[in-house]
Design a protein around this motif. Structure first.
Motif, mmCIF file in Angstrom:
data_model
loop_
_atom_site.group_PDB
_atom_site.id
_atom_site.type_symbol
_atom_site.label_atom_id
_atom_site.label_comp_id
_atom_site.label_asym_id
_atom_site.label_seq_id
_atom_site.Cartn_x
_atom_site.Cartn_y
_atom_site.Cartn_z
ATOM 1 N N ARG A 28 0.441 -0.990 0.122
ATOM 2 C CA ARG A 28 0.207 -0.153 -0.305
ATOM 3 C C ARG A 28 1.068 1.431 -0.153
ATOM 4 N NH1 ARG A 28 -2.645 -3.539 3.117
ATOM 5 N NH2 ARG A 28 -2.026 -2.279 5.678
ATOM 6 N N LEU A 48 -5.327 0.941 -3.190
ATOM 7 C CA LEU A 48 -5.103 0.200 -2.519
ATOM 8 C C LEU A 48 -4.656 -1.121 -1.456
ATOM 9 C CD1 LEU A 48 -4.166 3.663 -0.379
ATOM 10 C CD2 LEU A 48 -3.052 2.907 -1.603
ATOM 11 N N SER A 52 -2.801 -4.747 -1.695
ATOM 12 C CA SER A 52 -2.320 -5.235 -0.531
ATOM 13 C C SER A 52 -3.613 -6.475 -1.060
ATOM 14 C CB SER A 52 -3.376 -4.109 0.227
ATOM 15 O OG SER A 52 -3.410 -4.969 1.701
#
Length: 130
Positions: A28, A48, A52
């Motif tokens: 991230r 993000l 992840s």
């Protein structure tokens, strides 16, 4: 971290991440930093979340260190995660121990896929940014 222009005006950056719980956090941070360097915005945070999720799945199922590569595609982003397992991802029923990853990836990305390799695989996705 590697960064630069690669063929046909595609701007790309990549980094290797260790296996383990911190890999998702590092992914991230890498994505956020790189989007800023490219003056791209991710107002929904989808890039993000997706990075992840890809990295966490690769660490969990791929066993060990992974690599993440970002490529700017117009106003969008391509995220590629390489791991050492030749096993393609498979949808599992959602439950206490997970099983929501591919549904999340399918719902938040514009498209995604898997490229098998000799010593593992690359799971990639493309997402739109504003």
């Amino acid at each position: 971290m590697e960064s630069g222009k690669r063929g046909h005006g595609v701007t790309a950056a990549s980094i290797r991440l260790p296996g383990g719980r911190a890999s998702g956090i590092l992914a991230r941070h890498f994505v956020s930093t790189q989007l800023g360097a490219w003056n791209l915005r991710d107002p929904s945070g989808d890039a993000l979340i997706l990075a992840s999720e890809l990295v966490s799945n690769a660490v969990l199922h791929g066993g060990g260190a992974v690599a993440i590569r970002l490529a700017r595609i117009g106003e969008g982003l391509r995220i590629e995660v390489t791991d050492r397992s030749p096993q393609p991802p498979e949808q599992r029923p959602a439950g206490v121990d997970g099983g929501v990853g591919l549904g999340l990836i399918d719902g938040l990305s514009a498209r995604w896929g898997v490229v098998p390799g000799r010593t593992g695989k690359v799971v990639w996705l493309e997402c739109r940014l504003s």
